[in-house]
Design a protein around this motif. Structure first.
Motif, PDB file in Angstrom:
ATOM      1  N   ALA A 137       0.899  -1.134   0.056  1.00 48.56           N
ATOM      2  CA  ALA A 137       0.092   0.054   0.218  1.00 48.56           C
ATOM      3  C   ALA A 137       0.899   1.229  -0.154  1.00 48.56           C
ATOM      4  N   LEU A 138       2.005   1.283   0.986  1.00 46.50           N
ATOM      5  CA  LEU A 138       2.773   2.375   0.912  1.00 46.50           C
ATOM      6  C   LEU A 138       3.348   2.674  -0.488  1.00 46.50           C
ATOM      7  N   TYR A 139       3.989   1.622  -1.198  1.00 44.10           N
ATOM      8  CA  TYR A 139       4.728   1.842  -2.045  1.00 44.10           C
ATOM      9  C   TYR A 139       3.712   2.193  -3.621  1.00 44.10           C
ATOM     10  N   ILE A 140       2.603   1.547  -3.511  1.00 45.82           N
ATOM     11  CA  ILE A 140       1.596   1.874  -4.600  1.00 45.82           C
ATOM     12  C   ILE A 140       1.180   3.461  -4.428  1.00 45.82           C
ATOM     13  N   ASN A 141       1.013   4.025  -3.221  1.00 45.69           N
ATOM     14  CA  ASN A 141       0.554   5.249  -2.811  1.00 45.69           C
ATOM     15  C   ASN A 141       1.824   6.306  -3.247  1.00 45.69           C
ATOM     16  N   GLN A 142       2.816   5.836  -2.792  1.00 46.66           N
ATOM     17  CA  GLN A 142       3.996   6.606  -3.058  1.00 46.66           C
ATOM     18  C   GLN A 142       4.104   6.583  -4.754  1.00 46.66           C
ATOM     19  N   ALA A 143       4.052   5.552  -5.453  1.00 45.39           N
ATOM     20  CA  ALA A 143       4.250   5.548  -7.103  1.00 45.39           C
ATOM     21  C   ALA A 143       3.214   6.452  -7.430  1.00 45.39           C
ATOM     22  N   TYR A 196       4.491   9.833  -7.344  1.00 46.77           N
ATOM     23  CA  TYR A 196       5.399  10.178  -8.262  1.00 46.77           C
ATOM     24  C   TYR A 196       4.888  10.430  -9.733  1.00 46.77           C
ATOM     25  N   GLU A 197       3.928   9.460 -10.064  1.00 46.52           N
ATOM     26  CA  GLU A 197       3.005   9.375 -11.219  1.00 46.52           C
ATOM     27  C   GLU A 197       2.432  10.787 -11.612  1.00 46.52           C
ATOM     28  N   ILE A 198       2.154  11.565 -10.469  1.00 50.06           N
ATOM     29  CA  ILE A 198       1.328  12.756 -10.574  1.00 50.06           C
ATOM     30  C   ILE A 198       2.332  13.750 -10.851  1.00 50.06           C
ATOM     31  N   GLY A 210       5.138  13.510 -12.194  1.00 52.41           N
ATOM     32  CA  GLY A 210       5.831  13.213 -13.647  1.00 52.41           C
ATOM     33  C   GLY A 210       7.081  12.543 -13.647  1.00 52.41           C
ATOM     34  N   LYS A 211       7.461  11.829 -12.191  1.00 52.74           N
ATOM     35  CA  LYS A 211       8.489  11.030 -11.980  1.00 52.74           C
ATOM     36  C   LYS A 211       8.202   9.433 -12.457  1.00 52.74           C
ATOM     37  N   TYR A 212       7.970   9.383 -13.497  1.00 53.30           N
ATOM     38  CA  TYR A 212       7.550   7.945 -14.017  1.00 53.30           C
ATOM     39  C   TYR A 212       8.644   6.982 -13.756  1.00 53.30           C
ATOM     40  N   LYS A 213       9.866   7.137 -13.826  1.00 50.90           N
ATOM     41  CA  LYS A 213      10.876   5.925 -13.761  1.00 50.90           C
ATOM     42  C   LYS A 213      10.920   5.719 -12.034  1.00 50.90           C
ATOM     43  N   ASP A 214      10.587   6.479 -11.260  1.00 52.21           N
ATOM     44  CA  ASP A 214      10.566   6.319  -9.837  1.00 52.21           C
ATOM     45  C   ASP A 214       9.143   5.384  -9.462  1.00 52.21           C
ATOM     46  N   PRO A 243       3.180  -4.734 -12.413  1.00 59.38           N
ATOM     47  CA  PRO A 243       3.595  -4.548 -13.384  1.00 59.38           C
ATOM     48  C   PRO A 243       2.640  -3.612 -14.334  1.00 59.38           C
ATOM     49  N   ASP A 244       1.296  -4.234 -13.825  1.00 56.64           N
ATOM     50  CA  ASP A 244       0.062  -3.880 -14.883  1.00 56.64           C
ATOM     51  C   ASP A 244      -0.132  -2.374 -14.530  1.00 56.64           C
ATOM     52  N   LEU A 245      -0.010  -1.972 -13.227  1.00 56.52           N
ATOM     53  CA  LEU A 245       0.055  -0.456 -12.886  1.00 56.52           C
ATOM     54  C   LEU A 245       0.875   0.230 -13.453  1.00 56.52           C
ATOM     55  N   ALA A 246       2.200   0.008 -13.711  1.00 59.20           N
ATOM     56  CA  ALA A 246       3.263   0.671 -14.534  1.00 59.20           C
ATOM     57  C   ALA A 246       3.035   0.759 -15.587  1.00 59.20           C
ATOM     58  N   ILE A 247       2.458  -0.508 -16.233  1.00 62.90           N
ATOM     59  CA  ILE A 247       2.100  -0.327 -17.861  1.00 62.90           C
ATOM     60  C   ILE A 247       1.081   0.498 -18.176  1.00 62.90           C
ATOM     61  N   HIS A 248      -0.167   0.531 -17.272  1.00 63.66           N
ATOM     62  CA  HIS A 248      -1.272   1.543 -17.652  1.00 63.66           C
ATOM     63  C   HIS A 248      -0.875   3.023 -17.224  1.00 63.66           C
TER      64      HIS A 248
END
Length: 724
Positions: A509-515, A518-520, A522-526, A537-542
């Protein structure tokens, strides 16, 4: 000095000097440097003055202290070089060549190009300088009286007046001050001159000797001292002659009554007491209570002095009298002094006053009000130790209000106010001290945890991540510790902390929330790194699909969803085609093994060259020919045939030209590129003409096609026997 060999002065100058000259008396030096600046150096005072910022010519007037210089279009003349700011300026047209001086006349020769012009100088002013040099002050005064008052002559009057005074030529000095409009000095000197004249006449009558000029008389000497503001010297002269009343009168005229009384006391004057009382009453009437109190204090009438100090709003002086002389006067008077000190805001003085009177509680209170905490604490340690803690806290609070946070820390510690000490340490950036104090507190206290968080944030800002992690953990903020490492791209450390202190679900939950954060931002690599850490990976693909970063999206699909790779390429190709992004769409169609769809996309968009390119690259030559035919069909007519020819399809182009009825173009193509096909073209053309009923033209084409029999049959069929 050439006799003694001792230098009289040194001129410090940064530029090169190209001209210099002393005046006749060797008291002043003129010099000019390479940048054309003109300077005057006074050898007596050792002062250097800038006369001109640009000077093309300069010279002393012969046998005088007058300076002539040229500043571009101006002729500058200093008649009184002792006052260099007073300069006469005359506009000229040309360059100064020389200065000519003859008896009664001085001229500056100026070359104006076509002719030479002489500019006359004021001879009277020049003569004045000569008279001063010869110490003929009377002649100098007479010369000045003949000249109209100007700034230059005013400076000369001033110079002559000072010299005349220093040489005791008081009559000339009187004339000078009268000319300058200094009426007070002129009248005073007139009185001195009359005193000297009276003294001379008295001396002549007494001694029958007219050689005495009267200026050595004590009255004249005393008046001269007064003129020069040397009042003590004037007093001494008068007292030497036993003139006590005159000395006292001098001080009275100057309104210095205390000096007058001092003279009376030192000479045992009978009116000393009367004069003191008069002086005291005058001070009272003119509201000079401080002076009156000082007078009473010198007379040891201390209570009166205290009352006068209080009346004059000087309670500190009143307290000083009490403390100095050890008075134990009436309590009412002491209270009045204390109240006056407090009212005037002189709290430290009031505290000192109370302390010396053994009124310790009031002394501490006064010190506290005046923020003299050091004095208050020192006194409390001696007499009221229980007050020290509260005073230390108050001292710390006051230092904080004065923005002296680092000084407040120790006082809070002395007062056992550790929370305030920590706050002061943090606010003053004294982090080491803050850590020491916090570590000594109860780690389970919520307030301590709050400070742990602040300290952790500081260490994070300083990139001391290990220390920051330590205090985040102490503050119970494990998630913040993990986020700190992720914010700074320290993924291994973040994962290590997360595994030590969090469950798998919490980590996910922490990593997804933090990701997502980052997505918001614009830090897509992080964000990708975090999604993959928790096997999402599906969340990253999306994420990459939403961000339209299709290369990154395909990269992840090819690794984590290989079975969907072709479908993903096809989906992206269709989407990009709708958006008219044909190049990207082509790439994904090809990757999806759907090159025909890419070629058709270009055909529908009218991009035939791209359609042919794709077909040839992925389908071979035959496939590209099909696209060319399709394009030619769409163009139709002659343009279609030309297209086929362009792509090397001559035979097909001829057929296409015949089918489209462009026989001339077909003939031309066959004639130029495929002659074996020429009879065939003529035959097809003849058959077309026959169908059109243009028999004569058809006959010609049949003949050209070497098919005369078909021409005969055509005429027979038409029953045109003659032509047959």
């Amino acid at each position: 000095d050439l006799v003694s060999g001792i230098p009289l002065g040194t001129v410090h100058h940064s530029g090169k000097v190209d001209w210099l000259e002393l005046n006749k008396r060797a008291s002043k030096l003129l010099f000019r440097d390479k940048s054309r600046r003109l300077y005057l150096y006074d050898i007596t005072s050792m002062e250097c003055t800038t006369l001109l910022n640009y000077c093309s010519y300069v010279q002393w007037v012969p046998d005088s202290d007058v300076v002539v210089a040229q500043n571009r279009g101006d002729l500058c003349v200093w008649y009184s070089i002792d006052t260099p700011d007073r300069v006469a300026i005359v506009p000229i047209k040309g360059d100064v060549e020389d200065i000519e001086r003859s008896p009664g006349r001085t001229e500056v020769i100026v070359d104006e190009g076509t002719n030479t012009v002489a500019y006359g100088l004021d001879e009277a002013l020049i003569e004045f300088g000569s008279a001063m040099e010869m110490l003929d002050y009377a002649r100098a005064c007479s010369l000045l009286e003949q000249i109209t008052m100007t700034p230059e002559t005013e400076a000369m009057w001033q110079n002559l007046s000072q010299i005349a005074l220093s040489q005791s030529r008081l009559q000339i000095a009187e004339r000078c001050f009268a000319a300058l409009g200094d009426v007070a000095k002129a009248m005073f000197l007139n009185r001195i001159n009359k005193l000297a004249e009276d003294a001379r006449e008295q001396h002549v009558k007494t001694y029958n000797n007219d050689l005495y000029d009267g200026y050595g008389h004590y009255t004249v000497r005393a008046e001269l001292h007064i003129l020069n503001r040397e009042f003590k010297s004037a007093e001494r002269v008068l007292l030497e002659q036993g003139k006590v009343d005159e000395a006292m009168g001098m001080w009275d005229d100057l309104w210095k009554f205390d000096e007058s009384i001092a003279v009376a006391e030192s000479n045992n004057h009978p009116e000393v007491d009367q004069r003191k009382e008069q002086y005291f009453n005058w001070l009272k009437s003119t509201q000079q209570e401080e002076k009156a109190a000082e007078l009473r204090e010198r007379e040891r009438r201390y209570e009166e002095a205290i009352n006068l100090y209080l009346e004059g709003g000087l309670p500190a002086r009143a307290a000083h009298v009490v403390n100095t002389h050890g008075m134990t006067t009436q309590p009412q008077l002491l209270e009045a002094i204390a109240s006056a000190l407090l009212k005037a805001g002189m709290y430290e003085k009031a505290g000192d006053f109370f302390e010396k009177l053994q009124m310790n509680e009031r002394a501490i209170d006064a010190y506290k009000k005046g923020h003299s905490f050091r004095r208050a604490v020192e006194l409390s340690r001696r007499v009221f130790p229980g007050y020290v803690v509260s005073l230390e806290e108050a001292w710390g609070d006051w230092l904080v209000s004065q923005k002296q946070l680092d000084s407040a820390i120790n006082h809070y510690i002395e007062a056992n106010q550790y929370i305030k000490a920590i706050e002061a340490s943090i606010n003053s950036r004294q982090w080491t001290k803050a850590v020491q104090i916090v570590d000594s507190q109860d780690p389970n206290d919520p307030i301590t945890k709050k400070f742990y968080k602040l300290i952790a944030s500081h260490f994070e800002d300083q990139r001391q991540y290990a220390e920051a992690e330590k205090y985040y953990i102490k503050a119970g903020m494990r998630q913040e510790a993990v986020e700190m490492y992720t914010r700074n791209n320290l993924w291994d450390l973040a994962h290590k902390v997360a595994k030590m202190y969090m469950s798998e679900q919490e980590i996910s939950a922490l990593y997804i929330n933090q990701a997502q954060q980052y997505e918001i931002s614009g830090k897509y690599k992080d964000a990708e790194r975090l999604y993959l850490k928790v096997n999402e990976p599906d969340l990253a693909i999306h994420m990459y699909k939403k961000a339209r970063q299709y290369d990154s999206m395909i990269r992840l699909v090819s690794v984590y969803r290989k079975e969907l790779l072709l479908k993903t390429h096809q989906t992206l190709a269709v989407q990009l085609e709708r958006e008219n992004n044909y190049k990207q769409s082509e790439y994904h169609y090809v990757q999806a093994k759907e090159w025909k769809a890419a070629s058709n996309m270009y055909r529908e968009a009218g991009h035939w060259e791209d359609a042919i390119r794709v077909a040839k690259l992925h389908g071979g030559v035959n496939a590209s020919k099909q696209v060319v035919f399709a394009w030619a069909v769409q163009l139709g007519g002659e343009m279609g045939a030309k297209l086929l020819t362009k792509f090397g399809l001559v035979e097909q182009a001829i057929e296409y030209a015949i089918e489209s009825g462009h026989f001339d173009h077909a003939v031309e193509l066959a004639q130029s590129s495929l002659k074996s096909k020429l009879p065939y073209v003529h035959l097809k053309h003849a058959m077309y003409l026959e169908d059109e009923g243009r028999f004569k033209e058809a006959e010609d084409s049949f003949v050209k096609a070497n098919k005369p029999k078909e021409a005969i049959d055509m005429y027979i069929h038409q029953h045109d026997w003659i032509n047959a």
